[in-house]
Design a protein around this motif. Structure first.
Motif, mmCIF file in Angstrom:
data_model
loop_
_atom_site.group_PDB
_atom_site.id
_atom_site.type_symbol
_atom_site.label_atom_id
_atom_site.label_comp_id
_atom_site.label_asym_id
_atom_site.label_seq_id
_atom_site.Cartn_x
_atom_site.Cartn_y
_atom_site.Cartn_z
ATOM 1 N N LYS A 37 0.746 -1.207 -0.074
ATOM 2 C CA LYS A 37 0.093 0.073 -0.065
ATOM 3 C C LYS A 37 0.994 1.186 0.036
ATOM 4 O O LYS A 37 0.506 2.340 -0.677
ATOM 5 N N ARG A 41 0.865 4.375 -2.761
ATOM 6 C CA ARG A 41 0.806 5.928 -2.341
ATOM 7 C C ARG A 41 1.774 6.473 -2.841
ATOM 8 O O ARG A 41 1.582 7.931 -3.415
ATOM 9 N N CYS A 225 -5.538 4.580 -7.430
ATOM 10 C CA CYS A 225 -4.881 5.851 -7.082
ATOM 11 C C CYS A 225 -6.330 6.530 -6.769
ATOM 12 O O CYS A 225 -6.076 7.679 -5.860
ATOM 13 N N GLU A 228 -8.807 3.568 -1.984
ATOM 14 C CA GLU A 228 -7.918 3.035 -0.897
ATOM 15 C C GLU A 228 -8.100 1.859 -0.541
ATOM 16 O O GLU A 228 -9.037 1.472 0.492
ATOM 17 N N TYR A 229 -7.627 0.823 -1.055
ATOM 18 C CA TYR A 229 -7.746 -0.630 -0.808
ATOM 19 C C TYR A 229 -7.315 -0.857 0.517
ATOM 20 O O TYR A 229 -6.156 -0.571 1.054
ATOM 21 N N ASP A 230 -7.865 -1.960 1.200
ATOM 22 C CA ASP A 230 -7.508 -2.567 2.266
ATOM 23 C C ASP A 230 -6.599 -3.805 2.129
ATOM 24 O O ASP A 230 -5.761 -4.028 3.160
#
Length: 307
Positions: A37, A41, A225, A228-230
């Motif tokens: 992650k 970012r 982008c 917001e993937y967990d």
């Protein structure tokens, strides 16, 4: 109504992801997910676009499971058939059936799932904020080879009409390409892997229509982008990642992700596939998929691109 539903989920699903995730997932996997992650970012820095400005077609790959508080963005040729099987099984009553009991030709029917685009804008925002969002990715070139094997060598009417005839006429310079699908199958006329690459790197291809989802860039399907993937899973560690995700969802004792079989498109065979592709086309192809390589942590294949 949505607010009430989300509150019901919050006690069961969401707190462990933030503060108590360590109860469910090993430190190794916590660190792995942090790195994946962080990479997103880093390469998404500066993107100034809202998911809510996207039109409905951009949300075609976001499957929503309201019962378990899940949003899955599926990517063709990245275990999506087995993940869809698993989500269909979770829609049944407990004890959940074996996901493999659902035939592959049935799981891709559009009416099987509710998609994010089917909800109102306030509902979309609420679900994206509160649900557990995940996707699985794959080495972009290996995925491309898998798409070629599946859709160029074993094509059906849809792929013949939309792609095979164009590729054969344009790059094999065949003037007598049969109009009928069955005629071509009988004569075993098929595009080479180089023909397929020629089609993808040809500026005319993208100019007249977006790439078909089986070879469309992964970031254009799942918008990492903007969302917001967990959890970011990799095909290369599919079974382990799937097990960790089911633990996060508190479903590891309720359902088993289907076993994966030996992958016919391995990373070690990529060089063989590209032997017949000129280096100029390899470099053009890499530029098209470069963002996928960077976002999801796949190394640049220098052995294919450098003289």
């Amino acid at each position: 109504m949505v607010k009430k539903k989300l509150c019901l989920f919050s006690n069961r699903l969401f707190p462990f992801w933030n503060k108590a995730i360590g109860w469910r997932v090993s430190p190794k996997y916590l660190e792995q997910q942090r790195l994946r992650k962080d990479l997103l970012r880093k390469h998404c820095a500066g993107v100034n676009q809202s998911l809510f400005n996207l039109n409905n077609i951009d949300l075609n790959n976001f499957i929503v499971d309201d019962q378990h508080g899940i949003i899955y963005c599926y990517i063709p040729k990245v275990a999506c058939t087995n993940w869809k099987r698993t989500l269909i099984a979770l829609k049944q009553n407990e004890p959940y059936p074996d996901p493999m009991s659902f035939k592959s030709n049935m799981v891709h029917k559009f009416d099987r799932f509710r998609l994010l685009k089917h909800y109102s804008m306030p509902e979309r925002k609420a679900k994206l904020k509160h649900y557990t969002k995940f996707l699985f990715v794959r080495d972009p070139f290996v995925r491309l080879i898998s798409a070629y094997r599946d859709k160029m060598l074993n094509y059906d009417q849809y792929f013949y009409d939309g792609y095979i005839r164009v590729i054969l006429q344009r790059y094999k310079t065949q003037k007598d390409v049969p109009v009928k699908f069955n005629g071509t199958k009988k004569t075993d006329v098929k595009p080479s892997f180089h023909n397929f690459v020629q089609y993808i790197v040809d500026p005319r291809t993208e100019k007249y229509a977006p790439f078909e989802p089986h070879w469309r860039q992964m970031h254009r399907l799942c918008h990492p982008c903007l969302v917001e993937y967990d959890f970011v899973g990799h095909q290369e560690s599919l079974q382990e990642d799937a097990q960790q995700l089911l633990k996060i969802l508190k479903l590891e004792n309720a359902i088993k992700f289907p076993p994966s079989y030996e992958n016919m498109t391995s990373g070690s065979s990529v060089m063989e596939w590209f032997q017949g592709v000129p280096i100029e086309d390899r470099r053009k192809l890499y530029k098209i998929y470069e963002k996928d390589f960077q976002l999801f942590g796949y190394r640049r294949p220098t052995e294919l691109l450098d003289d």
